[in-house]
Scaffold this active site. Sequence first.
Site, PDB file in Angstrom:
ATOM      1  N   ASP A  36       0.819  -1.219   0.000  1.00  0.00           N
ATOM      2  CA  ASP A  36       0.000   0.000   0.000  1.00  0.00           C
ATOM      3  C   ASP A  36       0.854   1.271   0.000  1.00  0.00           C
ATOM      4  O   ASP A  36       1.943   1.283   0.565  1.00  0.00           O
ATOM      5  CB  ASP A  36      -0.914  -0.017   1.234  1.00  0.00           C
ATOM      6  CG  ASP A  36      -2.001   1.039   1.146  1.00  0.00           C
ATOM      7  OD1 ASP A  36      -2.348   1.455   0.020  1.00  0.00           O
ATOM      8  OD2 ASP A  36      -2.502   1.452   2.213  1.00  0.00           O
ATOM      9  N   ASN A  84     -11.050  -2.698  -4.731  1.00  0.00           N
ATOM     10  CA  ASN A  84     -10.298  -1.767  -5.581  1.00  0.00           C
ATOM     11  C   ASN A  84     -10.990  -1.468  -6.923  1.00  0.00           C
ATOM     12  O   ASN A  84     -10.615  -0.530  -7.620  1.00  0.00           O
ATOM     13  CB  ASN A  84      -8.862  -2.255  -5.814  1.00  0.00           C
ATOM     14  CG  ASN A  84      -7.966  -2.118  -4.598  1.00  0.00           C
ATOM     15  OD1 ASN A  84      -7.045  -2.912  -4.385  1.00  0.00           O
ATOM     16  ND2 ASN A  84      -8.199  -1.102  -3.763  1.00  0.00           N
TER      17      ASN A  84
HETATM   18  C1  IPE Z   1      -5.257  -2.531   0.350  1.00  0.00           C
HETATM   19  O1  IPE Z   1      -4.995  -1.206   0.098  1.00  0.00           O
HETATM   20  C2  IPE Z   1      -5.288  -3.306  -0.940  1.00  0.00           C
HETATM   21  C3  IPE Z   1      -4.012  -3.438  -1.635  1.00  0.00           C
HETATM   22  C4  IPE Z   1      -2.861  -2.967  -1.245  1.00  0.00           C
HETATM   23  C5  IPE Z   1      -4.061  -4.184  -2.851  1.00  0.00           C
HETATM   24  P1  IPE Z   1      -6.152  -0.121  -0.073  1.00  0.00           P
HETATM   25  O2  IPE Z   1      -5.475   1.148  -0.374  1.00  0.00           O
HETATM   26  O3  IPE Z   1      -7.149  -0.607  -1.050  1.00  0.00           O
HETATM   27  O4  IPE Z   1      -6.817  -0.125   1.360  1.00  0.00           O
HETATM   28  P2  IPE Z   1      -7.633   1.020   2.100  1.00  0.00           P
HETATM   29  O5  IPE Z   1      -8.689   1.498   1.150  1.00  0.00           O
HETATM   30  O6  IPE Z   1      -6.658   2.115   2.444  1.00  0.00           O
HETATM   31  O7  IPE Z   1      -8.162   0.368   3.342  1.00  0.00           O
HETATM   32  C1  IPE Z   2      -1.728   0.197  -3.258  1.00  0.00           C
HETATM   33  O1  IPE Z   2      -1.486   1.552  -3.332  1.00  0.00           O
HETATM   34  C2  IPE Z   2      -2.062  -0.409  -4.584  1.00  0.00           C
HETATM   35  C3  IPE Z   2      -3.448  -0.863  -4.690  1.00  0.00           C
HETATM   36  C4  IPE Z   2      -4.360  -0.753  -3.760  1.00  0.00           C
HETATM   37  C5  IPE Z   2      -3.844  -1.477  -5.941  1.00  0.00           C
HETATM   38  P1  IPE Z   2      -2.660   2.621  -3.303  1.00  0.00           P
HETATM   39  O2  IPE Z   2      -3.062   2.905  -4.710  1.00  0.00           O
HETATM   40  O3  IPE Z   2      -3.749   2.205  -2.407  1.00  0.00           O
HETATM   41  O4  IPE Z   2      -1.885   3.860  -2.720  1.00  0.00           O
HETATM   42  P2  IPE Z   2      -2.472   4.938  -1.715  1.00  0.00           P
HETATM   43  O5  IPE Z   2      -2.950   4.200  -0.513  1.00  0.00           O
HETATM   44  O6  IPE Z   2      -3.566   5.666  -2.424  1.00  0.00           O
HETATM   45  O7  IPE Z   2      -1.303   5.814  -1.417  1.00  0.00           O
HETATM   46 MG    MG Z   3      -4.066   2.489  -0.420  1.00  0.00          MG
END
Ligand code: IPE
Ligand code: IPE
Ligand code: MG
Length: 258
Positions: A36, A84
């Site tokens: 993340d 997602n």
């Molecule tokens: C968790 O991250 C899912 C992945 C890293 C694939 P998210 O960015 O989707 O989680 P939330 O929304 O912050 O809980």
């Molecule tokens: C994790 O990074 C990747 C996925 C959830 C697919 P994010 O895209 O959630 O990155 P932040 O949390 O917005 O920084």
């Molecule tokens: Mg995220």
Amino acid sequence: MGRIRSGLRSLLRRKDPDPSRDAVTRIPVHLAVIMDGNGRWAKQRSLPRKAGHRAGAENLRRLVDACARAGVRYLTVFAFSTENWNRSADEVASLMDLFVEFFERFDPELADAGVRVRFCGDLDALPQRILEVIRTSERTSRGRNGMQLVVAFNYGSRRELAHAAREIARDVAEGRLRPDEVDEGTLSGHLYLPDVPDPDLLIRPSGEYRLSNFLLWQAAYSELWFSDVLWPDFSERDLQEAFASYSKRNRRFGGAES
Ligand code: IPE
Ligand code: IPE
Ligand code: MG
């Protein structure tokens, strides 16, 4: 007298905490990582979110290499959650493209390191071209006996548990199982990858302190490690820090202190 003194010394030595003990790093058999922070990494650099995802995928290469060298047996990474899909169509498309590109470009590297690739999630709901990559990667890497890389893609723990419950209900309805036979083992046996042991250590970078629907059942007794570092910057040194902390944990699994 000399013998008594040396016996006493060795007794004391055994009671003394071994000074080298802190330096011994235990490596988790199964490490799980929530990748993340890609979006925030990109934002800090005034780049589009997809540049963050690309940097995150590059970092996965580094992590796989570091974990395989360290002796991790299973590495599960959360790459795309069932939630997602709520992101913009553009971002979802770039994540799907990156998925295809990652496995096409890096499979030779994974092959060199003997890494077997497996996937968990609601895979049948994925677009056909993604499913093809999944089936090809699984097939071509099946004979490798190094670390297993488990990619959680279109994964959600609640969906996995609902899927397991549905399969168990079917077994009951069709007379293969009695309701009073259903226990924790039955449920574990119906998870996406029932042969993969529970994670010993779960790492979430990016300063968030939640599981976001990742391995809720399997992580019941996992050690947790949170870090403020954003995923694309999460380095081998950060990994070693997590392992060092894990090494000092006293895992009791509900038992009493030993
Ligand atoms: C968790 O991250 C899912 C992945 C890293 C694939 P998210 O960015 O989707 O989680 P939330 O929304 O912050 O809980
Ligand atoms: C994790 O990074 C990747 C996925 C959830 C697919 P994010 O895209 O959630 O990155 P932040 O949390 O917005 O920084
Ligand atoms: Mg995220």
